[in-house]
Scaffold this motif. Structure first.
Motif, short mmCIF file in Angstrom:
data_model
loop_
_atom_site.label_atom_id
_atom_site.label_comp_id
_atom_site.label_asym_id
_atom_site.label_seq_id
_atom_site.Cartn_x
_atom_site.Cartn_y
_atom_site.Cartn_z
N ALA A 120 52.06 89.32 -59.48
CA ALA A 120 51.16 89.26 -58.34
C ALA A 120 51.88 89.60 -57.05
O ALA A 120 53.09 89.38 -56.91
N LEU A 121 51.11 90.12 -56.10
CA LEU A 121 51.58 90.45 -54.76
C LEU A 121 50.57 89.86 -53.79
O LEU A 121 49.36 90.07 -53.94
N ALA A 122 51.05 89.11 -52.80
CA ALA A 122 50.17 88.47 -51.81
C ALA A 122 50.92 88.29 -50.51
O ALA A 122 52.12 88.53 -50.42
N ASP A 123 50.20 87.85 -49.48
CA ASP A 123 50.83 87.47 -48.22
C ASP A 123 51.24 86.01 -48.26
O ASP A 123 52.23 85.62 -47.68
N VAL A 124 50.43 85.19 -48.93
CA VAL A 124 50.67 83.74 -49.01
C VAL A 124 50.57 83.31 -50.47
O VAL A 124 49.63 83.68 -51.17
N ARG A 140 48.44 92.15 -61.48
CA ARG A 140 48.56 93.14 -62.55
C ARG A 140 48.80 92.40 -63.86
O ARG A 140 49.68 91.56 -63.96
N GLU A 141 48.00 92.72 -64.86
CA GLU A 141 48.14 92.12 -66.19
C GLU A 141 48.41 93.22 -67.21
O GLU A 141 47.71 94.23 -67.24
N ALA A 142 49.43 92.99 -68.03
CA ALA A 142 49.78 93.97 -69.06
C ALA A 142 48.62 94.15 -70.04
O ALA A 142 47.92 93.19 -70.37
N GLY A 143 48.46 95.38 -70.49
CA GLY A 143 47.41 95.69 -71.46
C GLY A 143 47.90 95.48 -72.89
O GLY A 143 49.05 95.09 -73.13
N GLU A 151 56.88 98.91 -59.04
CA GLU A 151 56.67 97.91 -58.01
C GLU A 151 55.18 97.80 -57.70
O GLU A 151 54.47 98.80 -57.64
N LEU A 152 54.71 96.57 -57.49
CA LEU A 152 53.31 96.38 -57.12
C LEU A 152 53.08 96.92 -55.72
O LEU A 152 53.88 96.74 -54.82
#
Length: 93
Positions: A13-17, A40-43, A90-91
């Protein structure tokens, strides 16, 4: 500031908080200033994945799936299937 984390062996995951609420065993991911969070979740197949973009998401290890409450995501929750570098690199927002 970008916060990148691994939520589980198959989810990044990528977030600000990023907040961990111990009493609920829940992670809250939040975007700020109109920026989305990215999960992002692997398939099932190599180099495949799904990517979700939203304003707010919750993740618990018990549920093993991110939740995106509509009330906290007034815009569109974007879901897409990806392959290749989008699944391993990279996300990005």
């Amino acid at each position: 500031t970008d916060v990148t984390t691994r939520l589980s062996t198959t989810r990044d995951a990528l977030a600000d908080v990023l907040i961990y609420e111990q009493d609920l065993d829940r992670y809250t991911l939040r975007g700020l200033g109109g920026r989305s969070i990215v999960i992002r979740e692997a398939g099932d197949k190599p180099n495949t994945c799904s990517i979700v973009r939203a304003t707010v998401g919750y993740f618990t290890h018990a549920e093993q799936a991110a939740q995106f409450p509509q009330a906290e995501n007034p815009g569109i929750i974007e879901r897409s299937a990806k392959t290749g570098a989008d699944c391993t690199g990279e996300l990005k927002r």
